[in-house]
Design a protein around this motif. Structure first.
Motif: not given
Length: 179
Positions: A8-9, A35-39, A122-123
């Motif tokens: 949960d970032t 919720c960010y591009p995991i690449a 969660s972070l």
């Protein structure tokens, strides 16, 4: 073995590099709602959360490592905000002895019926705990048993008292059954 677990970032990547550096040689797991591009953070093993839009992330993963059968999921598909029963049944069905999940944003570590259930919190948006957290598991295998120490940390690396503990798990081998 050492596992680092975050969840949960919600788009925030600012602390991930420091966590990786702090814990060095470990396996890194993200339990959804990245919720960010995991690449951009390829060192983590990801599962898809209810807020993720990345189509390459699986809904759940089963990973075997050093006698652990790890079921990794976000938890929303199992209704973890209402009850842990559906997730418990899925863990038993998969033969898992460790379940990593998120979604509730509440740091949790509970052993039930031989399975350790871990939510790192969660972070970004903690609930029921005053600060953002992640978890680190250190495991040592002793024959058919694995002793796992679970420690929760704040973003600055401060150990969180009152969370985590030491657990003994039966070593598991393969989907569908504990040895």
């Amino acid at each position: 073995m050492k596992l680092v677990v975050v969840s949960d970032t919600h788009g925030s990547m600012e602390h991930l590099a420091a966590i990786r550096e702090r814990h060095g040689e470990a396996c890194f797991f993200h339990c959804g709602d990245a919720c960010y591009p995991i690449a951009e953070e390829p060192d983590f093993v990801y599962v898809k959360g209810n807020c993720d839009r990345d189509r390459v992330m699986p809904e759940e993963l089963i990973t075997e490592q050093d006698g652990l059968v790890i079921l990794q999921t976000h938890g929303d598909a199992y209704g973890v905000k209402q009850t842990g029963m559906r997730l418990r049944y899925r863990a038993l069905e998969a033969g898992a002895n460790l379940v990593l999940f998120g979604h509730t944003h509440v740091p949790t570590c509970v052993q039930d019926d031989g399975v350790l259930f871990l939510n790192p919190g969660s972070l970004l948006l903690p609930r029921s705990h005053p600060i953002a957290t992640y978890a680190v598991l250190d495991g040592k295998t002793d024959g058919a048993c694995i002793t796992v120490e679970v420690v929760f940390y704040a973003l600055d690396g401060t150990r969180q008292a009152g969370l985590g503990g030491t657990y003994r798990l039966q070593a598991a081998y393969g989907e569908g059954g504990l040895s």
